[in-house]
Structure formats: structure tokens, C-alpha cells
Design an enzyme around this catalytic site. Structure first.
Site, short mmCIF file in Angstrom:
data_model
loop_
_atom_site.label_atom_id
_atom_site.label_comp_id
_atom_site.label_asym_id
_atom_site.label_seq_id
_atom_site.Cartn_x
_atom_site.Cartn_y
_atom_site.Cartn_z
N GLU A 135 -48.27 12.78 -74.69
CA GLU A 135 -47.51 13.76 -73.90
C GLU A 135 -46.40 13.06 -73.12
OE1 GLU A 135 -50.48 15.74 -71.50
OE2 GLU A 135 -51.68 16.21 -73.28
N CYS A 152 -58.89 4.52 -64.63
CA CYS A 152 -58.74 4.90 -63.22
C CYS A 152 -59.41 6.26 -63.02
CB CYS A 152 -57.26 4.99 -62.84
SG CYS A 152 -56.34 3.48 -63.19
S1 SF4 Z 1 -55.99 5.30 -66.42
FE1 SF4 Z 1 -54.81 4.27 -64.80
S2 SF4 Z 1 -53.42 2.88 -65.90
FE2 SF4 Z 1 -54.20 4.37 -67.39
S3 SF4 Z 1 -52.67 6.02 -67.47
FE3 SF4 Z 1 -54.21 6.60 -65.96
S4 SF4 Z 1 -53.42 5.84 -63.99
FE4 SF4 Z 1 -52.27 4.80 -65.60
#
Ligand code: SF4
Length: 368
Positions: free
Chosen positions: A92, A116
Site C-alpha cells: 500500500e 512494532c
Molecule cells: S513494524 Fe515498525 S518498522 Fe515495520 S513498518 Fe511498522 S512501524 Fe515501521
């Protein structure tokens, strides 16, 4: 080596054509036809001789192509694009308008391995890296979708401007520094004068903070803006939100940023997503001030100051099934006040694309 001509930087194309017995300027035709005319068929690059076009095809060279599978619009003007890749995977990108800018937030990976907890993409895990061609194609296809770009709330004056993307941020699905080569080649391609010509200071790499990638970036021939998704003033809090902190604690991240600033003298943006009861109190703000003090420029006069930092505060956008909650507006204002009173340039970022789940941390919610 991948034979996708769209993934090749200008010097790589020059090397390719020279190796096949052509003059180097021939690379300019290939590059501009691919990146400004969005040609995806080698036979359509008509300034090349027919035998040379045939030779490229015979040797397995090709031009990759994404498809726009769908798009959604929010009443605030934000548009979310769903791209289908040749292997049927999807990524996306989000186009948003603010303050006269048309900014495209592009993806660099299918999913993300960083996990995250506040981010919908993190739940998906990593399926694969995107190629440089697949990253730049997101920009090309959105530019072509000019009808979506011509918007009253953006200070776009004519049809030519309407087809321009003014800024590109590598802040969509994926961690750009975990797909380093492709992401940097995409920056070079987008910036090149024979292609999209997007100014290097209008391209931003946003990272969860991978010190080896940040240090490597400091030595590159191109110097895009750098944004760090920080989100916490201590390792203990950050570990709960961003597991990468176990591998790279804040000290290590800040050490890499100091190397980066010493070499590039570039300003760094710290992104800080405010989550209710987790990282949003006045005490957290004061701890953040202490953390970021070493990144304040020696002089705050704009023309004199080099390096330094600014802070973007982001209202959290929870995805479905996420237990975290956004901070109240008053808490955000209080947090910003502490930073500003300590001399930090601080912006509270507006929420974009809420009805279409296009806000920060929400990409990938439609991907199972
Ligand atoms: S998991 Fe963390 S590093 Fe990966 S896209 Fe989401 S915010 Fe960015």
C-alpha cells in the site's frame, strides 16, 4: 543480477549499455522512457535501434510493472493505493496533501519483520523485500493517476503541477534500512534529473532505528532526509513498543546518529507516536528532552544551525484488535509544550486518512 531495467540507477544503465557496445547516452533514453513516460515494454523505447531492443529482450532484460489493484479516498483528500505485485502480493501507499505539498508515503517491503506493537504492518511479518523498481513504480503509478492528485486543498496551480508528487517518504509498509540497497537505489532513481527529479531534501527515509544502516547512509553519494521512529525516552518503554530496541538500545542508536550527523551535518527528525498512559506524560516529555539534548544545534539561528533535530508528535492511530489507545489532545499539547519550552522545534502532525485506515501505523490492515 536482476535484469529489471526499472530497478537500475542511471550509472548502472550506462554500464549496461556500454557493455553491450552502445554509447553511454543511450542509457538516458531508457531511463527517461521508463521513469517519465512509464513505458513497460522495451520495444516501445523507440529512440533505441530495433536490433538493440531485440538484443536486450534476448538477453532477458525486462521492465517490471505494478498494477493499481484498488484505491480508497478519505474526505480529507488522502488517497490510499493498493498495488498488486507480479507474484500477487500486495503493498500500500498513501498520497496526502498538506500545506501545499503532495506527499506520497511508499512501501519498501511486503510486510515487516520489526514487529512494532503499535503498527498493523508489523503483525504481518516479512514476506519479501521490494525491488527498487517496485518502490519507484508506486510513485510513477500515482503520478499517472493525475485525476486523484488535482485537489482543491493543495496549492496546485495547473495541470502540470497536478501531476507532480512534491515529496516522497519511505514510511509505508516495511523498514527501508532492512532493504538497504533497493531503498537507496530507489532514492537515486527518484532524484535523478533524467527521471522524476524529486529533490533529495524532499525524499525522507524513515527508520525504526537500525544503527548499521544509519552509519552506512552517512557515507552515501545521496543524502535524503532521515527520520527516526523513536516513540519512547527509555529502553524499558521502547522495548515494549519496538522489539528492535533489545538488539539496538537507545545508546547504540544515538551513537549511530551522532556519526551520521558528524559526517552529513543533516538535521534528523524524531517521530514520536503518543500512546495513552504509555509514553505521553510530562515526565516522559522531560526524559525525552534529556535524550535529545545532544542533537540540538549549537546555534538556533536557522542560517547558521547545521545538524540539529526536530520532533514530530503523532497522534496514535490504533488498528483493530490493538489494545493501545491514543493520547488525549490535552496530553499531546502538554507534551509538545515541554519540548518547545526546552527549545525543540516540535510539530503535532495532523491525522490523515482515518476513514480509509491510511494513517501512520495502519497500513496492511486489509492484508491477511
Ligand atoms: S513494524 Fe515498525 S518498522 Fe515495520 S513498518 Fe511498522 S512501524 Fe515501521
Amino acid at each position: 543480477m536482476d535484469k529489471d531495467l526499472k530497478s537500475m540507477t542511471f550509472p548502472q544503465l550506462e554500464g549496461l549499455v556500454a557493455g553491450l557496445g552502445q554509447k553511454k547516452y543511450v542509457a538516458g533514453y531508457i531511463f527517461s522512457f521508463i521513469h517519465t513516460r512509464l513505458i513497460s515494454d522495451i520495444s516501445a523505447i523507440t529512440p533505441l535501434s530495433k536490433p538493440f531492443r531485440s538484443e536486450l529482450v534476448k538477453q532477458g532484460y525486462y521492465i517490471s510493472k505494478l498494477e493499481v489493484a484498488d484505491k480508497l479516498s478519505d474526505p480529507d483528500g488522502t488517497i490510499k493505493y493498493f498495488f498488486e505485485l507480479p507474484d500477487n502480493k500486495r503493498v500500500e501507499a498513501v498520497l496526502l496533501y498538506d500545506d501545499g505539498r503532495a506527499t506520497l508515503c511508499v512501501s519498501t517491503q511486503v510486510g515487516c519483520a520489526m514487529n512494532c506493537v503499535f503498527c498493523a504492518t508489523g503483525r504481518l511479518g516479512l514476506a519479501r523485500n521490494l525491488t527498487a523498481g517496485e518502490i519507484v513504480d508506486q510513485v510513477g503509478l500515482v503520478v499517472r493517476d493525475a485525476s486523484c492528485v488535482a485537489r482543491a486543498n493543495c496549492e496546485i496551480r495547473n495541470a502540470h503541477d497536478a501531476r507532480r508528487i512534491t515529496n516522497v517518504v519511505f514510511m509505508g509498509m516495511g523498514e527501508p534500512l532492512a532493504n538497504y540497497e533497493a531503498a537507496l537505489n530507489a532514492v537515486r532513481i527518484l532524484n535523478h534529473p533524467a527521471g522524476r527529479k524529486i529533490g533529495i531534501r524532499r525524499i525522507t527515509i524513515s527508520t525504526c532505528g537500525l544503527p548499521p544502516g544509519i552509519e552506512r547512509l552517512a557515507d552515501e553519494d545521496v543524502s535524503p532526509r532521515l527520520a527516526i521512529s523513536l516513540n519512547a525516552p527509555t529502553d524499558a518503554i521502547r522495548q515494549k513498543l519496538m522489539p528492535i530496541t533489545r538488539k539496538y538500545p537507545l545508546d547504540r542508536l544515538f551513537e549511530a546518529l551522532k556519526v551520521y550527523q558528524r559526517k552529513t551535518r543533516n538535521r534528523v527528525t524524531f517521530e514520536y507516536c503518543l500512546i495513552k498512559g504509555v509514553n505521553d506524560t510530562v515526565m516522559h516529555a522531560k526524559m525525552l528532552v534529556k535524550c535529545l539534548r545532544p542533537f540540538m544545534p549549537a546555534s538556533t539561528r536557522p542560517r547558521v544551525a547545521r545538524g540539529g533535530c526536530n520532533v514530530n508528535l503523532i497522534e496514535y492511530n490504533p488498528y483493530e484488535s490493538c489494545a493501545l489507545k491514543p493520547s488525549a489532545r490535552e496530553a499531546i499539547e502538554r507534551f509538545a509544550g515541554v519540548l518547545r519550552n526546552s527549545g525543540f522545534e516540535t510539530t503535532i502532525r495532523r491525522k490523515f486518512g482515518q476513514t480509509i485506515k491510511a494513517a501512520c501505523g495502519q497500513l496492511g490492515t486489509s492484508i491477511k
